[in-house]
Design a protein around this motif. Structure first.
Motif, short mmCIF file in Angstrom:
data_model
loop_
_atom_site.label_atom_id
_atom_site.label_comp_id
_atom_site.label_asym_id
_atom_site.label_seq_id
_atom_site.Cartn_x
_atom_site.Cartn_y
_atom_site.Cartn_z
N LEU A 178 42.61 40.88 31.35
CA LEU A 178 42.16 41.65 32.51
C LEU A 178 41.03 40.96 33.26
O LEU A 178 41.07 40.81 34.48
CB LEU A 178 41.70 43.03 32.01
N ASP A 179 40.00 40.52 32.52
CA ASP A 179 38.84 39.92 33.18
C ASP A 179 39.19 38.58 33.81
O ASP A 179 38.75 38.27 34.92
CB ASP A 179 37.67 39.76 32.20
N ALA A 180 39.99 37.78 33.09
CA ALA A 180 40.38 36.50 33.66
C ALA A 180 41.20 36.73 34.93
O ALA A 180 41.06 35.99 35.91
CB ALA A 180 41.17 35.68 32.64
N ALA A 181 42.02 37.76 34.94
CA ALA A 181 42.80 38.07 36.14
C ALA A 181 41.86 38.44 37.29
O ALA A 181 42.07 38.02 38.43
CB ALA A 181 43.78 39.21 35.87
N ALA A 185 40.73 36.56 41.51
CA ALA A 185 40.74 37.35 42.74
C ALA A 185 41.95 38.28 42.81
O ALA A 185 42.37 38.70 43.88
CB ALA A 185 40.70 36.46 43.99
N ILE A 186 42.52 38.60 41.64
CA ILE A 186 43.62 39.55 41.61
C ILE A 186 43.07 40.97 41.68
O ILE A 186 42.07 41.27 41.03
CB ILE A 186 44.45 39.38 40.31
N ASP A 187 43.69 41.81 42.50
CA ASP A 187 43.30 43.21 42.55
C ASP A 187 43.94 43.91 41.36
O ASP A 187 45.10 44.30 41.39
CB ASP A 187 43.77 43.83 43.87
N VAL A 188 43.14 44.04 40.29
CA VAL A 188 43.68 44.54 39.03
C VAL A 188 44.18 45.99 39.16
O VAL A 188 45.26 46.33 38.68
CB VAL A 188 42.60 44.42 37.92
N GLY B 84 34.88 29.98 26.89
CA GLY B 84 36.09 30.11 26.10
C GLY B 84 37.34 29.86 26.92
O GLY B 84 38.45 30.20 26.50
N ARG B 85 37.16 29.31 28.12
CA ARG B 85 38.24 28.85 28.99
C ARG B 85 39.08 29.97 29.58
O ARG B 85 39.38 29.95 30.76
CB ARG B 85 39.12 27.82 28.29
N ARG B 86 39.52 30.92 28.76
CA ARG B 86 40.27 32.08 29.26
C ARG B 86 41.43 31.70 30.16
O ARG B 86 41.70 32.35 31.16
CB ARG B 86 39.33 33.04 30.01
#
Lengths: 297, 236
Positions: A178-181, A185-188, B84-86
């Motif tokens: 979720l956070d990486a998304a 700049a994805i609208d989660v 951690g790259r993610r």
């Protein structure tokens, strides 16, 4: 057993399996993206059928307009459900969200009983789906032929969305991290909402076709199919769309074949879904197509 | 360009940042160094909107970022290559890069940048269709940096890019940071590898338990006795 009976049952199994697959996908997509079992999904399926029913009867729409309207309403309802029952709990412990899902399910069922009445309603006949078709000595309702075809088309469209479009890429990203998304700049919120919309739309397709095949509606009609399709999604490997399809077909197939070949066990038809679930969980806990997640550090 | 003033962040009862102030001038490499738990990652997360500050201000060219959603901060050109790259392990290298460019709609430009990344990191081109989770740690870090660059950031923030990597790969990553900076991207680098970070940084800040305790040009901090003792592992 005669060959014709076998084919008769095979088409039955195929159409029931298709319906299960359609509903199971909704469970699996929502689980994939939020790690949440949407217990109200079976009730969304029920609403799809009722929306179509009222559009055809009360609003006197032609059936195909009614179906489109009903599908749009079902999708909108699913998105609204996420907005009201799940989004406010996004950062809460999983158990709170699950309780909210169970509550939403009971609420929809009981409001359904109040609004639609507890007595079953029968769907008016639509000639296109109600004709009896004969292939040699095999005869069946035309809807049993339509169901697998429509399912195949819907599945194709779904797989294209998930694997061939930017929106699908966003959905896959959100379901992984979720956070990486968010950092992409994805609208989660929009992506999650869309996932609920698509899952509910498929449940709506399932609900409408279900009433074409078994033309009786009641506000609790979603409970058993909902439960079985949840099982189908788990059997296939929850979170995995292809798995949900496989689980759905497997469940439909087994259910029909048991009724057909072991008629004395007909009373246990619902129990077999649960037996199958227990067996699969014992042998392959991640489901048939599920992978045990490995994390590289 | 980026100015942080009196930033405080609480996690439950923990006061992770206690009024830190620092700034990142345009076109420079700035580094935040400090021990585990000093608040380095928290600072970056607050800037990009993943955690909400309890007080203080974050402004980008005069505009406050504090109440913006992460997606809108990223769209303003502030991008984080997280700790951690993610990367997305179940997606391919190429899909990861496309996600980096998610906010962009210029398809040709994205395609061109993808090729640019493959030139910068030839290893990624070999792994183009491979699931990112199956790559080595170094390759995943290259992907994380490339993915961040795909959005054409104005300010690239990197959280521990050297963590867990072999010295040779670390050197390569730092060389690339320098290249990116030379091309005009502003860099905010968070590192535990203080020596490597200070060597390439124009300016450095030392963060200790949520506060900035020292700051100065990279070379000066590198020569500072306190810094040498605390972070570079040199006894006096």
């Amino acid at each position: 057993m005669e060959l014709s009976t076998f084919f008769q049952q095979l088409t039955n199994a195929l159409s029931l399996g298709s319906l299960y697959a359609l509903i199971a996908i909704g469970y699996t997509m929502v689980y994939g993206i939020l790690r949440l079992i949407n217990f109200a999904h079976g009730d969304v399926f029920m609403l799809g059928a009722y929306f179509a029913f009222y559009a055809v009867t009360a609003l006197a729409m032609p059936w195909w307009v009614a179906f489109v309207v009903a599908l749009a309403l079902t999708a909108a309802f699913g998105m609204g459900l996420e907005r009201v029952a799940y989004r406010p709990l996004r950062d809460s412990p999983k158990i709170s969200v699950m309780i909210s899902a169970i509550g939403a399910s009971f609420l929809i069922e009981n409001v359904g009983i109040v609004l639609f009445g507890g007595r079953p309603k029968s769907f008016p006949s639509i000639p296109l789906f109600d004709t009896v078709v004969h292939f040699g000595s095999v005869s069946m309702l035309s809807v049993s032929l339509f169901i697998p075809v429509i399912t195949a088309v819907v599945l194709g469209a779904l797989l294209w969305i998930v694997h061939g479009t930017k929106t699908g890429l966003a959905m896959r990203a959100v379901s992984t991290d979720l956070d990486a998304a968010r950092l992409m700049a994805i609208d989660v919120n929009k992506t999650i909402s869309l996932t609920f919309g698509i899952g509910s739309l498929l449940a709506g397709v399932g609900g409408i076709m279900w009433t074409m095949k078994y033309p009786q509606l009641n506000p609790l009609m979603g409970v058993m199919p909902g439960l079985k399709c949840f099982i189908a999604a788990v059997i296939g490997g929850i979170g995995n769309i292809q798995g949900a399809v496989l689980g759905g077909f497997l469940l439909g197939m087994i259910e029909i074949m048991i009724v057909a070949f072991l008629p004395e066990l007909t009373g246990y038809r619902d129990a077999f879904a649960f037996v199958l679930l227990i067996v699969v969980l014992l042998v392959k806990p991640a489901g048939l197509l599920g992978k045990n997640q490995t994390v590289k550090v | 360009m980026l100015r942080i003033e009196n930033l405080s962040v609480h996690y439950g009862g923990i006061h992770a940042l206690q009024g830190a102030s620092f700034e990142v001038p345009e076109g420079k490499i700035v580094t935040l160094i400090g021990a585990n738990g000093a608040g380095k990652s928290t600072s970056l997360k607050a800037i990009v909107g993943l955690v909400k500050p309890s007080s203080g201000s974050i402004t980008l060219n005069g505009e406050s970022l504090v109440n913006l959603a992460t997606k809108d901060i990223v769209r303003r050109g502030v991008v984080l290559a997280p700790e951690g790259r993610r990367i997305f392990p179940n997606l391919t290298t190429e899909e990861n890069l496309e996600l980096g460019a998610f906010a962009r709609s210029d398809k040709a430009g994205v395609q061109a940048d993808k090729h640019k990344m493959f030139q910068l990191f030839p290893r990624l081109e070999e792994r183009r269709k491979q699931k990112a989770g199956t790559m080595s740690g170094g390759e995943q870090q290259m992907l994380a940096v490339a993915r961040a660059l795909m959005s054409r950031p104005k300010l690239l923030m990197m959280d521990e890019p050297s963590l867990g990597l072999a010295p040779l790969i670390v050197k390569m990553i730092f060389d690339i940071v320098r290249t990116i900076a030379a091309e005009g991207t502003t860099i905010l680098l968070v590192e535990q590898n203080a020596k490597a970070a200070l060597e390439i940084a124009d300016y450095g800040y030392v963060l200790e338990t949520g506060r900035i305790t020292m700051s100065g040009p990279g070379k000066e901090l590198l020569a500072n006795d306190g810094v040498r003792k605390a972070y570079l592992g040199e006894g006096l």
